[in-house]
Design a protein around this motif. Structure first.
Motif, short mmCIF file in Angstrom:
data_model
loop_
_atom_site.label_atom_id
_atom_site.label_comp_id
_atom_site.label_asym_id
_atom_site.label_seq_id
_atom_site.Cartn_x
_atom_site.Cartn_y
_atom_site.Cartn_z
N GLU A 78 0.85 -1.20 0.00
CA GLU A 78 0.00 0.00 0.00
C GLU A 78 0.88 1.24 0.00
OE1 GLU A 78 -3.87 1.95 2.32
OE2 GLU A 78 -3.24 -0.11 2.75
N ARG A 79 0.40 2.28 -0.65
CA ARG A 79 1.02 3.59 -0.61
C ARG A 79 0.23 4.50 0.32
NH1 ARG A 79 3.74 7.85 -2.23
NH2 ARG A 79 2.71 9.72 -3.04
N GLY A 80 0.92 5.40 1.02
CA GLY A 80 0.23 6.44 1.77
C GLY A 80 -0.02 6.13 3.22
N LEU A 81 0.64 5.12 3.78
CA LEU A 81 0.44 4.81 5.19
C LEU A 81 1.24 5.76 6.09
CD1 LEU A 81 0.59 0.90 5.30
CD2 LEU A 81 -1.40 2.39 4.99
N ASN A 82 0.75 5.92 7.29
CA ASN A 82 1.43 6.69 8.32
C ASN A 82 2.08 5.75 9.34
OD1 ASN A 82 0.58 9.56 7.68
ND2 ASN A 82 -1.42 8.57 7.79
N PRO A 83 2.99 6.26 10.17
CA PRO A 83 3.65 5.37 11.13
C PRO A 83 2.69 4.56 11.98
CG PRO A 83 4.78 7.49 11.06
CD PRO A 83 3.54 7.64 10.22
N TRP A 84 1.60 5.18 12.43
CA TRP A 84 0.66 4.47 13.30
C TRP A 84 -0.11 3.38 12.55
CZ3 TRP A 84 0.59 9.92 12.96
CH2 TRP A 84 -0.24 10.44 11.96
N ASP A 85 -0.22 3.48 11.23
CA ASP A 85 -0.90 2.45 10.47
C ASP A 85 -0.10 1.15 10.41
OD1 ASP A 85 -3.09 4.13 9.53
OD2 ASP A 85 -1.66 5.05 8.15
N LEU A 86 1.23 1.28 10.39
CA LEU A 86 2.05 0.12 10.05
C LEU A 86 3.01 -0.35 11.14
CD1 LEU A 86 5.27 0.99 9.14
CD2 LEU A 86 3.94 2.28 7.49
N ALA A 87 3.27 0.46 12.17
CA ALA A 87 4.35 0.12 13.11
C ALA A 87 4.14 -1.25 13.75
CB ALA A 87 4.47 1.20 14.18
N ALA A 88 2.98 -1.48 14.34
CA ALA A 88 2.74 -2.75 15.04
C ALA A 88 2.62 -3.90 14.04
CB ALA A 88 1.48 -2.65 15.89
N GLY A 89 1.83 -3.71 13.00
CA GLY A 89 1.60 -4.78 12.04
C GLY A 89 2.85 -5.20 11.30
N ALA A 90 3.71 -4.25 10.97
CA ALA A 90 4.95 -4.59 10.26
C ALA A 90 5.86 -5.43 11.14
CB ALA A 90 5.65 -3.33 9.79
N LEU A 91 5.96 -5.10 12.43
CA LEU A 91 6.77 -5.92 13.32
C LEU A 91 6.20 -7.33 13.42
CD1 LEU A 91 9.09 -6.22 15.39
CD2 LEU A 91 7.44 -5.54 17.15
N ILE A 92 4.89 -7.44 13.56
CA ILE A 92 4.25 -8.75 13.65
C ILE A 92 4.52 -9.56 12.38
CG2 ILE A 92 1.99 -9.91 13.75
CD1 ILE A 92 1.13 -7.47 15.58
N ALA A 93 4.42 -8.92 11.22
CA ALA A 93 4.70 -9.62 9.96
C ALA A 93 6.15 -10.10 9.91
CB ALA A 93 4.37 -8.72 8.78
N ARG A 94 7.08 -9.23 10.28
CA ARG A 94 8.50 -9.61 10.25
C ARG A 94 8.79 -10.76 11.21
NH1 ARG A 94 9.16 -3.95 9.93
NH2 ARG A 94 9.64 -3.78 12.16
N GLU A 95 8.22 -10.68 12.40
CA GLU A 95 8.48 -11.73 13.39
C GLU A 95 7.84 -13.06 12.99
OE1 GLU A 95 10.40 -11.87 16.15
OE2 GLU A 95 11.22 -9.90 15.60
N ALA A 96 6.89 -13.01 12.06
CA ALA A 96 6.30 -14.24 11.53
C ALA A 96 7.04 -14.74 10.28
CB ALA A 96 4.82 -14.01 11.19
N GLY A 97 8.10 -14.03 9.89
CA GLY A 97 8.92 -14.50 8.78
C GLY A 97 8.83 -13.70 7.51
N ALA A 98 8.05 -12.62 7.51
CA ALA A 98 7.93 -11.80 6.30
C ALA A 98 9.11 -10.84 6.20
CB ALA A 98 6.63 -11.01 6.32
N LEU A 99 9.37 -10.40 4.98
CA LEU A 99 10.22 -9.25 4.74
C LEU A 99 9.32 -8.04 4.57
CD1 LEU A 99 12.72 -10.72 2.11
CD2 LEU A 99 13.03 -10.52 4.59
N THR A 100 9.74 -6.89 5.05
CA THR A 100 9.00 -5.66 4.82
C THR A 100 9.95 -4.61 4.26
OG1 THR A 100 9.38 -4.70 7.03
CG2 THR A 100 7.46 -6.16 6.76
N GLY A 101 9.41 -3.72 3.47
CA GLY A 101 10.22 -2.65 2.89
C GLY A 101 9.35 -1.72 2.07
#
Length: 266
Positions: free
Chosen positions: A208-231
């Protein structure tokens, strides 16, 4: 060795998210109305967004008064402890306004600028997604893991759209070119839940384009800790320009496709 600070932040985030989730679920008025708008006439804030953020920030300030705060609905405190809370009290506000179930509370804790705790409370799913840096991701007590990476053409990809008309028009054009190259597209209306669905293997990838820090901070960590790459764009971290989350093997091909299609600009 368990870090006592991370344990404390994790427990506080879980409790704050639980309380806010209960308020939003049980306190939603039958005549819920828009309190104000933000970036456009369809980007709305309800009285419940404001009440949930007040509950969260009050709870956190009571327990850790020296911490910083960054909240979607206006909380902004620098703090002196090196810890900052990044809060979306109601991610998926339009879903909530219409009575759709895909909404959540998202709370992350940063230490010295790095996200170390993430909690996403999804009351209408009866699910709490959470992670501590280096400790894996869970839904309740169940460990989370991304799906093994499929080929791009066999991937189920979640995405979302902004509220500015010109941005939406370009995002729709990007999706028009993505759809023939993947299994299908899903649009749920909550970025935090989409990221958790990557973590849980319910979708293969998300962008997605246009997210703010509060939209993604928690979810991105959860995704990474489950084995995803984020960028974001190739070689760059996730940002307001672009967020991509996918398992290794799918992340690169999807990121390259989005770069080719200009998904990072309006």
């Amino acid at each position: 060795m368990t870090d006592p600070l991370l344990t404390e932040l994790h427990e506080l985030a879980l409790e704050a998210a639980r309380r806010a989730g209960a308020l939003l679920r049980d306190g939603r008025p039958a005549d819920l109305a828009v309190a104000r708008t933000k970036t456009s006439s369809v980007d709305v804030v309800t009285e419940m967004d404001i009440a949930a953020e007040k509950l969260i920030t009050g709870f956190l300030a009571e327990h850790r008064p020296q911490d910083g705060l960054l909240g979607e609905e206006g909380a902004a405190t620098a703090g002196t402890s090196g810890v900052r809370w990044v809060i979306d009290p109601l991610d998926g506000t339009v879903n909530y306004l219409y009575g759709l179930p895909s909404w959540c509370v998202s709370i992350a804790a940063e230490r010295d600028g790095e996200t170390v705790v993430g909690v996403v409370e999804a009351p209408m799913r009866g699910e709490t997604y959470h992670a501590v840096l280096g400790g894996g991701a869970r839904c309740g007590e169940r460990p989370l893991a991304v799906r093994p990476a499929p080929a791009l053409g066999q991937s189920l990809v979640a995405t979302g759209f902004g509220y500015l008309p010109e941005r939406r028009a370009h995002q729709a054009e990007v999706v028009r070119h993505v759809i023939p190259r993947v299994r299908d597209i899903r649009r749920g209306g909550s970025a935090a839940i989409d990221l958790c669905d990557v973590a849980a293997g319910r979708v293969d990838a998300y962008y997605e384009r246009g997210l703010n820090p509060w939209d993604l901070a928690a979810g991105a960590l959860i995704a990474r800790e489950a084995g995803a790459l984020t960028g974001g764009r190739p070689g760059e971290p996730e940002s307001g320009d672009l967020v991509v989350a996918a398992p290794p093997g799918l992340f690169g091909p999807l990121q390259e496709l989005l770069e080719e299609l200009g998904a990072w600009h309006d």
